[in-house]
Scaffold this motif. Sequence first.
Motif, short mmCIF file in Angstrom:
data_model
loop_
_atom_site.label_atom_id
_atom_site.label_comp_id
_atom_site.label_asym_id
_atom_site.label_seq_id
_atom_site.Cartn_x
_atom_site.Cartn_y
_atom_site.Cartn_z
N SER A 43 -58.47 -13.43 -24.21
CA SER A 43 -58.53 -14.10 -25.30
C SER A 43 -58.64 -15.54 -24.99
CB SER A 43 -58.58 -13.96 -26.59
OG SER A 43 -57.19 -14.13 -27.47
N GLN A 44 -57.04 -16.15 -24.84
CA GLN A 44 -55.89 -16.76 -23.98
C GLN A 44 -56.54 -18.51 -25.46
OE1 GLN A 44 -58.79 -18.15 -21.00
NE2 GLN A 44 -57.20 -17.68 -19.32
N SER A 45 -56.04 -17.63 -26.97
CA SER A 45 -55.64 -18.33 -27.63
C SER A 45 -54.87 -18.71 -27.79
CB SER A 45 -56.36 -17.65 -29.20
OG SER A 45 -56.67 -18.15 -29.69
N GLU A 46 -53.71 -19.38 -28.94
CA GLU A 46 -52.74 -19.83 -28.76
C GLU A 46 -51.61 -19.38 -30.47
OE1 GLU A 46 -51.44 -23.61 -27.74
OE2 GLU A 46 -52.03 -23.27 -25.99
N SER A 47 -52.20 -20.07 -31.59
CA SER A 47 -51.71 -19.28 -32.85
C SER A 47 -52.47 -18.29 -33.61
CB SER A 47 -51.81 -20.54 -33.71
OG SER A 47 -51.34 -21.85 -33.29
N TYR A 48 -53.83 -17.78 -33.07
CA TYR A 48 -55.02 -17.15 -33.79
C TYR A 48 -54.98 -16.25 -32.90
CZ TYR A 48 -54.84 -20.54 -36.73
OH TYR A 48 -54.41 -21.63 -37.69
N CYS A 49 -55.95 -15.03 -32.73
CA CYS A 49 -56.53 -13.85 -32.39
C CYS A 49 -57.24 -14.25 -31.32
CB CYS A 49 -56.67 -12.37 -32.49
SG CYS A 49 -55.70 -11.31 -33.99
N VAL A 50 -58.17 -14.87 -31.86
CA VAL A 50 -59.23 -15.38 -30.97
C VAL A 50 -59.47 -17.59 -31.42
CG1 VAL A 50 -62.23 -15.57 -30.17
CG2 VAL A 50 -60.42 -13.24 -30.34
N GLY A 51 -60.33 -17.68 -30.64
CA GLY A 51 -60.37 -19.75 -31.56
C GLY A 51 -59.39 -20.18 -32.00
N ASN A 52 -59.66 -21.45 -32.93
CA ASN A 52 -58.75 -22.13 -33.76
C ASN A 52 -57.96 -21.88 -35.23
OD1 ASN A 52 -58.00 -23.90 -30.89
ND2 ASN A 52 -60.34 -24.34 -30.61
N THR A 53 -59.10 -20.91 -35.71
CA THR A 53 -58.84 -20.79 -36.66
C THR A 53 -58.77 -18.94 -36.84
OG1 THR A 53 -61.29 -20.76 -37.34
CG2 THR A 53 -60.29 -22.61 -37.72
N PRO A 54 -57.83 -18.74 -38.00
CA PRO A 54 -57.57 -17.85 -38.65
C PRO A 54 -59.33 -16.25 -38.42
CG PRO A 54 -56.55 -18.72 -40.04
CD PRO A 54 -57.57 -19.50 -39.55
N ALA A 56 -42.71 -5.94 -26.37
CA ALA A 56 -43.46 -5.20 -24.66
C ALA A 56 -44.80 -6.66 -25.87
CB ALA A 56 -43.86 -4.17 -25.06
N TYR A 57 -44.91 -7.40 -27.18
CA TYR A 57 -46.34 -7.98 -27.44
C TYR A 57 -46.12 -9.24 -27.85
CZ TYR A 57 -46.27 -2.31 -27.90
OH TYR A 57 -46.01 -1.21 -27.56
N PRO A 58 -45.60 -10.04 -26.76
CA PRO A 58 -45.30 -10.93 -27.70
C PRO A 58 -46.55 -12.28 -27.80
CG PRO A 58 -45.53 -11.05 -25.05
CD PRO A 58 -45.17 -9.68 -25.44
N ARG A 59 -47.91 -11.50 -27.31
CA ARG A 59 -48.89 -12.99 -27.75
C ARG A 59 -48.97 -11.98 -29.24
NH1 ARG A 59 -51.28 -15.64 -28.45
NH2 ARG A 59 -52.77 -14.87 -28.29
N ALA A 116 -47.83 -17.48 -36.28
CA ALA A 116 -47.82 -18.81 -37.05
C ALA A 116 -48.64 -18.29 -38.18
CB ALA A 116 -49.47 -19.01 -35.71
N CYS A 117 -49.08 -17.08 -38.42
CA CYS A 117 -50.24 -17.10 -39.55
C CYS A 117 -49.49 -16.61 -40.65
CB CYS A 117 -51.12 -16.22 -39.33
SG CYS A 117 -52.29 -15.91 -38.05
N THR A 118 -48.40 -16.27 -40.11
CA THR A 118 -47.68 -16.31 -41.60
C THR A 118 -46.61 -17.13 -41.77
OG1 THR A 118 -45.22 -15.02 -40.30
CG2 THR A 118 -46.83 -13.41 -41.20
N GLN A 119 -46.93 -18.47 -41.63
CA GLN A 119 -46.52 -19.73 -41.87
C GLN A 119 -47.64 -20.63 -42.85
OE1 GLN A 119 -43.64 -21.42 -41.25
NE2 GLN A 119 -43.29 -19.11 -40.13
N LEU A 120 -48.52 -20.13 -43.16
CA LEU A 120 -49.79 -20.36 -43.27
C LEU A 120 -50.18 -20.16 -45.13
CD1 LEU A 120 -52.90 -19.84 -40.71
CD2 LEU A 120 -51.50 -22.44 -41.39
N PRO A 121 -50.02 -20.76 -46.26
CA PRO A 121 -50.20 -20.48 -47.13
C PRO A 121 -51.03 -19.32 -47.81
CG PRO A 121 -50.84 -23.36 -46.81
CD PRO A 121 -50.46 -22.38 -45.72
#
Lengths: 214, 214
Positions: free
Chosen positions: A149-160, A183-186, A193-198
Motif C-alpha cells: 500500500s506504500q502509505s506512511e503513517s496509516y495502513c492505506v492513504g493519508n488518513t485513518p 518482523a513487522y516494522p510497517r 503514528a496512530c497512537t499519537q492521535l487524540p
Amino acid sequence: MKLYSFFNSSASYRVRIALALKGIDYQTVGVNIRIGQQNAQAYRRMNPTGLVPTLVTDDGEALGQSLAIIDWLDRHFPQSRLLPDSDPARSRILEIVYAIACDIHPVNNLRVLRYLSEELNISDEAKKRWYAHWIQQGLTAVEQLLQESQSESYCVGNTPTLADCCLIPQWANALRMECDLSAYPRCKAVYDACTQLPAFIAAAPENQQDKLSA
Amino acid sequence: MKLYSFFNSSASYRVRIALALKGIDYQTVGVNIRIGQQNAQAYRRMNPTGLVPTLVTDDGEALGQSLAIIDWLDRHFPQSRLLPDSDPARSRILEIVYAIACDIHPVNNLRVLRYLSEELNISDEAKKRWYAHWIQQGLTAVEQLLQESQSESYCVGNTPTLADCCLIPQWANALRMECDLSAYPRCKAVYDACTQLPAFIAAAPENQQDKLSA
C-alpha cells in the motif's frame, strides 16, 4: 447512543476508535466478559451472539458485530469516512481488515483461549504458542499488504481508515501477550503514528471508564 | 477473470455463489489446500495470507479475502446486488455475515483443525467436539438473527444476499462434519431454498472441476 463494550476487547476498541475519529458522543455501558456478563439474558436479547460490542442507537435499535457497527456509523456519520467508495483504496483496506478480523482475531479470542484451557487442558505455555502462531501467520501477511500500500503513517492513504481501526487493537493485544513483533516494522510504524492521535488515545483500553485494575 | 480456489473451501464457495448469482464468466484455477499448494511462492506473491480464494481481475489485479472480493464484485457488477445500500436490510445482512465469517468459520478452518491435531495432539473425537461447539455457538445466534429478519426463503428479504453467500457454505460444512443441526430450522429452510437455485447449484463443491475424489 450507547456502546455496550469491554475495555480490553479489541472488537470494542475498533468501534471506539471509529466513534472518536468521527467525534460522535456516546455512552459506554461496561460488559465484563471475564465474569460472563455477556451471557446475561438481557444482553443476549440485544445481541444473540453473546459477544461485545453492541451499539444501541438513539432509535433503540441494537446492532452487533464491530464491522457492521462501523459500517452503520460510516453511513450515518459521514464525516471522517473510514471506507472510501472506490478502488484501489477500498479493496486494499478491506483486504487488510479481513486479514485481521477474520484470520487473526477470532482464533485468539478470549472464549477460544478459554476453551483451550478448560476443555482441552492445554497448558499456559502451549496456549501462548497458539496465540503467537496466529499472530505470526496473520501479521506476516498484513506486513506485506502494508508494504504494497506504500502509505506512511496509516495502513492505506493519508488518513485513518477502517484498516487502522482493526490493526491498532490487534497490535495492542499482541503487545499485551508479549509476542515478538520485530518482523513487522510497517505495522509498528502505523501503530506508533496512530497512537499519537487524540482519537486513538481516547479509545485506548487504559482510558475506558470500565477498565478493571487486574 | 480467474478465481484461485479450492472446491471444498467455504470461503471459495461464497465467492462462487456471488459470481454465479451475477452471471459473471470466470475461470477456476484449483489450489489444493490439502497438500499445501496455497504456500507455493507464486501463490503467496498474489495473496500474502496464503489462503484461498484469490480473484485475479481482467486488469491483472489480485485480490484476497472472500468478503473483500464480493464487495469488489458487487460494485463492479451491480446486477443482482448482494448488499443493499440502506437499512434495516444492510445492517441485518452484515450482522449475519460477520456472525458466520468472523465467529464460526475462522475457528473451524482447516489450518486451525490441523494445528489442534498436529501441534496440540488433540484426538479426532475432541476435534469433532471443538467443531460442533463453535457451530452450536454460532448457529444459535444466526438462527435468532434469522427469526428477527422474518424472511422466508433467504436470510433477509426476498432475494439472495451476501448473508446467503455465507450461510450456505457454512451449513454445508457443518453437514459434512455430521453436526446435529436440528435446533436451527430457519437456517435449514434458507439452505433448502437456496440450494434449489441454479446459481447455488453451480457453485456447490461437488460441481467444481477441481473436485477431488477423496
